[in-house]
Design a protein around this motif. Structure first.
Motif, PDB file in Angstrom:
ATOM      1  N   VAL A 330      -6.194 -28.592 -28.445  1.00  0.00           N
ATOM      2  CA  VAL A 330      -7.382 -29.193 -27.823  1.00  0.00           C
ATOM      3  C   VAL A 330      -8.058 -30.146 -28.809  1.00  0.00           C
ATOM      4  N   GLU A 331      -9.056 -30.852 -28.302  1.00  0.00           N
ATOM      5  CA  GLU A 331      -9.762 -31.768 -29.194  1.00  0.00           C
ATOM      6  C   GLU A 331     -10.877 -31.012 -29.926  1.00  0.00           C
ATOM      7  N   ASN A 332     -11.013 -31.284 -31.184  1.00  0.00           N
ATOM      8  CA  ASN A 332     -12.032 -30.623 -32.012  1.00  0.00           C
ATOM      9  C   ASN A 332     -12.031 -29.100 -31.821  1.00  0.00           C
ATOM     10  N   GLY A 333     -10.852 -28.552 -31.959  1.00  0.00           N
ATOM     11  CA  GLY A 333     -10.725 -27.094 -31.792  1.00  0.00           C
ATOM     12  C   GLY A 333     -11.129 -26.353 -33.065  1.00  0.00           C
ATOM     13  N   VAL A 334     -11.996 -25.368 -32.882  1.00  0.00           N
ATOM     14  CA  VAL A 334     -12.383 -24.525 -34.027  1.00  0.00           C
ATOM     15  C   VAL A 334     -12.062 -23.072 -33.661  1.00  0.00           C
ATOM     16  N   GLY A 335     -11.146 -22.471 -34.408  1.00  0.00           N
ATOM     17  CA  GLY A 335     -10.773 -21.080 -34.149  1.00  0.00           C
ATOM     18  C   GLY A 335     -11.436 -20.162 -35.173  1.00  0.00           C
ATOM     19  N   ILE A 336     -11.969 -19.053 -34.680  1.00  0.00           N
ATOM     20  CA  ILE A 336     -12.555 -18.062 -35.596  1.00  0.00           C
ATOM     21  C   ILE A 336     -11.845 -16.741 -35.372  1.00  0.00           C
ATOM     22  N   VAL A 337     -11.303 -16.180 -36.447  1.00  0.00           N
ATOM     23  CA  VAL A 337     -10.615 -14.894 -36.349  1.00  0.00           C
ATOM     24  C   VAL A 337     -11.353 -13.896 -37.231  1.00  0.00           C
ATOM     25  N   LYS A 338     -11.813 -12.809 -36.613  1.00  0.00           N
ATOM     26  CA  LYS A 338     -12.507 -11.786 -37.409  1.00  0.00           C
ATOM     27  C   LYS A 338     -11.524 -10.673 -37.772  1.00  0.00           C
ATOM     28  N   LEU A 339     -11.495 -10.322 -39.041  1.00  0.00           N
ATOM     29  CA  LEU A 339     -10.599  -9.255 -39.495  1.00  0.00           C
ATOM     30  C   LEU A 339     -11.417  -8.134 -40.127  1.00  0.00           C
ATOM     31  N   MET A 340     -10.798  -6.952 -40.247  1.00  0.00           N
ATOM     32  CA  MET A 340     -11.558  -5.833 -40.817  1.00  0.00           C
ATOM     33  C   MET A 340     -11.819  -6.024 -42.308  1.00  0.00           C
ATOM     34  N   GLY A 341     -12.785  -5.320 -42.786  1.00  0.00           N
ATOM     35  CA  GLY A 341     -13.194  -5.419 -44.195  1.00  0.00           C
ATOM     36  C   GLY A 341     -14.686  -5.252 -44.246  1.00  0.00           C
ATOM     37  N   ARG A 342     -15.091  -3.979 -44.324  1.00  0.00           N
ATOM     38  CA  ARG A 342     -16.509  -3.668 -44.283  1.00  0.00           C
ATOM     39  C   ARG A 342     -17.223  -4.220 -45.506  1.00  0.00           C
ATOM     40  N   TYR A 343     -16.716  -3.861 -46.677  1.00  0.00           N
ATOM     41  CA  TYR A 343     -17.346  -4.315 -47.919  1.00  0.00           C
ATOM     42  C   TYR A 343     -16.423  -5.196 -48.744  1.00  0.00           C
ATOM     43  N   SER A 344     -15.182  -5.275 -48.327  1.00  0.00           N
ATOM     44  CA  SER A 344     -14.230  -6.050 -49.127  1.00  0.00           C
ATOM     45  C   SER A 344     -13.383  -6.931 -48.229  1.00  0.00           C
ATOM     46  N   GLY A 345     -13.047  -8.092 -48.747  1.00  0.00           N
ATOM     47  CA  GLY A 345     -12.350  -9.079 -47.914  1.00  0.00           C
ATOM     48  C   GLY A 345     -10.861  -9.164 -48.181  1.00  0.00           C
ATOM     49  N   PHE A 346     -10.235  -8.036 -48.578  1.00  0.00           N
ATOM     50  CA  PHE A 346      -8.808  -8.111 -48.930  1.00  0.00           C
ATOM     51  C   PHE A 346      -7.932  -8.554 -47.759  1.00  0.00           C
ATOM     52  N   ILE A 347      -8.162  -7.979 -46.576  1.00  0.00           N
ATOM     53  CA  ILE A 347      -7.295  -8.345 -45.446  1.00  0.00           C
ATOM     54  C   ILE A 347      -7.458  -9.839 -45.162  1.00  0.00           C
ATOM     55  N   ALA A 348      -8.711 -10.294 -45.135  1.00  0.00           N
ATOM     56  CA  ALA A 348      -8.962 -11.715 -44.847  1.00  0.00           C
ATOM     57  C   ALA A 348      -8.319 -12.598 -45.911  1.00  0.00           C
TER      58      ALA A 348
END
Ligand SMILES: Nc1ncnc2c1ncn2[C@@H]1O[C@H](COP(=O)(O)OP(=O)(O)O)[C@@H](O)[C@H]1O
Ligand SMILES: O=P(O)(O)OC[C@H]1O[C@](O)(COP(=O)(O)O)[C@@H](O)[C@@H]1O
Ligand SMILES: [Mg+2]
Length: 556
Positions: A330-348
């Motif tokens: 699409v035009e100007n597509g912005v995708g946001i994916v939320k992943l788990m990680g309560r206090y730490s962003g390792f998965i992300a």
């Protein structure tokens, strides 16, 4: 060189370089520990070991003073005096063993038996059947030539002697806390490990987490019952949060005649396991308590990685791919994916590094801001101009302070006392939408994907299955060998027995000052947001706002 340690005492001192020449004579010496007034996970530092590496400086200082005031009494681990090896002398090389408790610490007369693995076909071909009592695993393997030898843990694995007769073992397994891929594999391998390696056939499953000890019936676990469970997600035994009542749990352990307790769970669960171990010790029961660390967030300290994490990162790729496919169509597509990680962003962080389709990764450890120079809105605009689309990966704990304040939410907690998070993905989606339509007058196509529970609920992948097997077998070997109050896990790729307190006193977080985060920034080319504080201060100085915290919100 000197070597002072003892499995039969709570406190351990090692000032030693363990060399193969020493192991033959087992140069284990022990200090009488009866007068030692405190026991934070059995740690005694070498006299010149710098305490700056530790949180518990005070303890180390006290331990040091105590240690220097003690007469040294040489003994082997069976408490019979041994001749000090000729090349043994106290050296100040900074070797520290953080030992785990052993049943004989509070039941000194406990008999031991030859390990039945001696006769096992599987182990017949193994060069060294049993792990040497001197084998330890170094916590730090990148060292400088003259640096102290540092902290070590006991290497996991089968021991020559066991402290349980197979037909007298009554084991139980419980799973607590949130789900994670691989729990069923761990359950399966504890059951099969106990049965196939040690001939144990009395294994109970405690249903529904800690409260299952006193509010539910148990189920009988056999290799046949658990045969297929590793192919399923979730936990065969079911789980719960809250409900930890140490006395009721230990009463139940006692009433049922359970003598090995395998506890699978995260930091909260391990804290509960430590309390159970302490109560068991207080009551003088021959009950080994083994913890198997579980968390999808990978935030358990000391161990290399938690099981299920690789599976989660792999599965996260599917969500990121989907977001990418959507936004590039699409035009100007912005995708946001939320992943788990309560206090730490390792998965992300790892999912971003693995994917190559992610333009920006936001994690709790790296504060970000939306507006102004170097902010997220500016970056989105640039990427859209450049590529026509972009994907943002967001750890669930990122930007929580923004969401909480903008929603005027009160702190809510789950049954275990963990703070309930608000949906930062929804919040960010709305903020981006508002900014581009109202301020930039630009049409963008936003797609928000929240795959968190879908990721958590899948079965573990091949490498996690192997990992879970090792964890389970290490736990079984440890409990059979009489160790208790321990957690198992890989430290620099070698499985070790770690005192429970060591894995609960801190949480693992992404260190944004480490090279891994720099690698991510270099791969996405996203803003580092390091100017955050400066920007905020500048705004305060300009008088746009009086309170930095409010500013964070009001300016967004
Ligand atoms: N400090 C604690 N002391 C004793 N038990 C605890 C503690 N924190 C959590 N628990 C218990 O551990 C179990 C799981 O905790 P929870 O925080 O939900 O998950 P996790 O173990 O995955 O972190 C719950 O039954 C909870 O009651
Ligand atoms: O919805 P639930 O079951 O409370 O779980 C949500 C939380 O569980 C987690 O997966 C972590 O769980 P644990 O603390 O049990 O390891 C977090 O990522 C998430 O915030
Ligand atoms: Mg937890």
């Amino acid at each position: 060189m000197s070597f002072i340690h003892c499995e039969t005492f709570t406190f351990t001192v090692m000032d030693v370089s363990i060399s193969s020449s020493l192991s033959a004579t087992r140069p284990s010496l022990s200090l009488s520990s009866s007068s030692f007034p405190f026991k934070p996970h059995n740690l005694i530092p070498s006299p010149n070991f710098p305490d700056s590496n530790f949180k518990s400086r005070n303890f180390l200082r006290k331990a040091l003073i105590w240690r220097q005031n003690q007469p040294v009494r040489a003994q082997n681990c069976n408490n019979s005096p041994i001749q000090e090896n000729s090349d043994s002398s106290f050296s100040d090389d900074g070797f520290v063993l953080e030992d785990v408790p052993h049943l004989t610490h509070f039941l000194p007369d406990l008999p031991s038996y030859p390990n039945p693995l001696q006769k096992s076909q599987a182990y017949a071909i193994v060069k060294q059947h049993f792990v040497s009592p001197e084998a330890v695993v170094a916590q730090k393997i990148v060292v400088k030539k003259d640096s102290p030898r540092g902290v070590h843990f006991r290497r996991a694995g089968p021991r020559e002697k066991v402290y349980f007769k197979s037909d007298e073992v009554r084991a139980c397994i419980v799973t607590c806390g949130g789900l994670c891929p691989g729990i069923n594999t761990v359950i399966r391998e504890i059951v099969c490990g106990l049965n196939y390696m040690y001939g144990v056939d009395d294994i109970l499953g405690i249903e529904g987490g800690y409260r299952g000890f006193y509010s539910k019936n148990t189920m009988t676990l056999t290799p046949k019952v658990v045969n297929d469970i590793h192919k399923r997600g979730g936990t065969f035994l079911r789980t719960s949060r809250g409900g930890h009542d140490t006395n009721k749990i230990v009463d139940n352990i006692q009433d049922r005649g359970i003598n090995q307790v395998y506890i699978i769970g995260g930091d909260g669960t391990q804290k509960g396991a430590a309390l159970i171990h302490k109560e068991v010790e207080k009551r003088g029961l021959q009950v080994a308590v083994a913890g198997i660390p579980k968390t999808i967030d990978n935030d358990i300290a000391v161990i290399d990685k938690s099981f299920g994490f690789d599976t989660a990162v792999e599965e996260a790729q599917r969500a990121i791919n989907a977001a990418h496919v959507e936004v590039e169509s699409v035009e100007n597509g912005v995708g946001i994916v939320k992943l788990m990680g309560r206090y730490s962003g390792f998965i992300a962080m790892y999912a971003t590094l693995a994917s190559r389709d992610v333009d920006c990764c936001l994690i709790p450890e790296s504060p970000f801001y939306l507006e102004g120079h170097g902010g997220l809105f500016e970056f989105i605009e640039e990427r859209l101009k450049e590529n026509g689309h972009m994907v943002i990966v967001l750890a669930e704990g990122a930007g929580q302070e923004y969401v909480t304040q903008s929603m005027h939410a009160v702190d809510e907690k789950d049954a275990s006392g963990n703070r309930l998070l608000l949906d930062v993905g929804l919040w960010l989606t709305q903020k981006i939408k508002d900014h581009f339509t109202e301020v930039q007058k630009m049409t963008i196509n936003l797609k928000y994907i929240d795959p968190t529970y879908m990721i958590r609920a899948i079965p573990s992948n091949a490498s996690d299955n192997v990992y879970c097997t090792l964890l389970a077998q290490s736990a079984v070997h440890g409990a059979m060998a009489g160790y208790t109050g321990f957690t198992v896990g890989p430290v620099n790729s070698r499985h070790a027995y770690i005192p429970i307190a060591r894995v609960t006193e801190t949480q693992n977080i992404v260190k944004v000052t480490d090279r891994m985060w720099a690698r991510l920034l270099a791969s996405t080319n996203q803003p580092s947001f390091v100017g955050y504080n400066e920007v905020m201060q500048e705004r305060v100085d300009k008088g746009t706002t009086n309170v930095i915290n409010n500013m964070k919100i009001t300016s967004i």
